[in-house]
Write a protein that holds these residues in place. Structure first.
Motif, short mmCIF file in Angstrom:
data_model
loop_
_atom_site.label_atom_id
_atom_site.label_comp_id
_atom_site.label_asym_id
_atom_site.label_seq_id
_atom_site.Cartn_x
_atom_site.Cartn_y
_atom_site.Cartn_z
N SER A 97 92.17 15.26 5.65
CA SER A 97 91.97 13.66 5.92
C SER A 97 92.83 12.81 6.65
O SER A 97 92.61 11.83 6.35
CB SER A 97 92.59 13.47 4.57
N THR A 148 90.08 12.15 10.42
CA THR A 148 88.49 13.04 9.65
C THR A 148 87.30 12.34 10.51
O THR A 148 87.89 10.96 9.80
CB THR A 148 88.95 12.93 8.03
N ALA A 199 91.04 9.86 0.81
CA ALA A 199 92.50 10.76 -0.29
C ALA A 199 93.25 10.69 -0.79
O ALA A 199 93.73 10.84 -2.08
CB ALA A 199 92.83 11.44 1.58
N PRO A 219 85.59 10.39 6.67
CA PRO A 219 86.52 9.71 5.74
C PRO A 219 86.24 9.75 4.26
O PRO A 219 86.80 9.82 3.17
CB PRO A 219 87.46 8.70 6.32
N THR A 255 86.79 12.91 1.80
CA THR A 255 87.76 13.81 2.23
C THR A 255 88.01 13.62 0.86
O THR A 255 88.98 12.78 0.83
CB THR A 255 88.32 13.06 3.59
N THR A 256 89.24 14.47 -0.15
CA THR A 256 90.27 14.41 -0.91
C THR A 256 91.36 14.82 -1.42
O THR A 256 91.46 16.05 -0.30
CB THR A 256 89.04 15.03 -1.77
N THR A 257 91.55 14.19 -1.85
CA THR A 257 93.37 15.17 -1.95
C THR A 257 93.33 16.97 -2.45
O THR A 257 93.99 17.26 -2.31
CB THR A 257 93.68 14.51 -3.28
N ASP A 259 91.99 18.54 0.48
CA ASP A 259 93.28 19.06 1.37
C ASP A 259 94.23 20.15 0.74
O ASP A 259 94.70 21.05 1.47
CB ASP A 259 94.66 17.59 1.32
N SER A 273 91.95 9.40 5.56
CA SER A 273 91.10 9.14 5.12
C SER A 273 91.69 8.37 3.81
O SER A 273 92.46 8.74 2.59
CB SER A 273 90.67 9.86 3.73
#
Length: 256
Positions: free
Chosen positions: A41, A44, A178, A47, A50-52, A55, A175
């Motif tokens: 994240s 990136t 995220a 963005p 892109t997620t938690t 990660d 992100s």
């Protein structure tokens, strides 16, 4: 003599493993191997997707699994935002759970440094009241990034200017998605981690106020071994030797 556990370090929002360089060097000098990678994240090119959870899976795949496959014991240290994906990444990887399954290695304890303790299906955005702080710069929704303003004051307020300037130069965009997506089920809620949870509470923190840190611990419903630091959000920069002593004390206790 048994080898020391590996210290796996998960950076917070906008941070990279380079921010842990001083801490890692001191840990290595004490005989602790370290492992850390930049989260997907951070900086990136995608963005908005892109997620938690992404990660979290990255931490499992790229940091933790190579260590557990090698039978290593691990102390997982997470900072700030890193507490959300890092806590979820720890789920199912405790030493107790792996031993019960006939597997070697595993996480022997979790150390949160001024970090978010995110319950299942709760995002960092929710934990901060559903809005970004005024010191968080937000690009247009189509750009999808956040970036911190006033970094010396917010993140590094007790860090010497010369060192803080180096740290500021290493900060990267993050992100927005995220920090707005929900965390997966956290490991810290599992029985295998009870008695093996520590929290470094930073009393001079301008990013996550000490009272907010207290609420995070209280709302988690589990017991944290609290280590009080009279520091900013970044004790790994302002007081790395003290942090090494805390990690060493806990690692030795959890290794017994």
């Amino acid at each position: 003599m048994a080898s020391k556990p590996t210290i796996a370090l998960v950076p917070g929002a906008w941070h990279t493993p380079a921010h842990f360089d001083a801490l890692s060097s001191l840990l290595n000098a004490e005989g602790y191997p370290t492992a850390s990678k930049q989260l997907p994240s951070v900086d990136t090119a995608t963005p908005n997707t892109t997620t938690t959870q992404g990660d979290s899976q990255f931490i499992v795949d790229q940091v933790l699994t190579p260590l557990t496959d090698d039978g290593k014991d691990i102390v997982l240290v997470v900072h700030s935002y890193g507490g959300s994906p890092g806590g979820a990444a720890a789920n199912g990887l405790s030493k107790a759970e792996r031993t019960a399954a006939g597997k070697k290695g595993g996480i022997i304890g979790l150390i949160y440094i001024a970090a978010f303790i995110a319950p299942n299906n709760i995002s960092i955005h929710t934990l901060t009241g559903g809005k970004f702080r005024d010191w968080v710069q937000i690009d247009t929704p189509s750009a999808g990034y956040t970036f911190p303003r006033y970094m010396k004051e917010i993140l590094f307020n007790d860090v010497p200017d010369e060192l803080a300037n180096v740290a500021i130069a290493k900060v990267k965009k993050m992100s927005m998605t995220a920090v707005s997506t929900n965390a997966s089920a956290p490991g810290w809620a599992n029985p295998g981690y009870q008695g093996r949870l520590a929290y470094v509470r930073t009393a001079l923190d301008n990013a996550i106020a000490p009272a907010a840190q207290d609420r995070l611990m209280e709302n988690s419903g589990v017991t944290w071994d609290v280590h009080a630091y009279n520091t900013s959000h970044s004790p790994f920069l302002s007081h790395p030797q003290a942090l090494v002593q805390t990690i060493d004390t806990l690692a030795k206790r959890w290794s017994c």
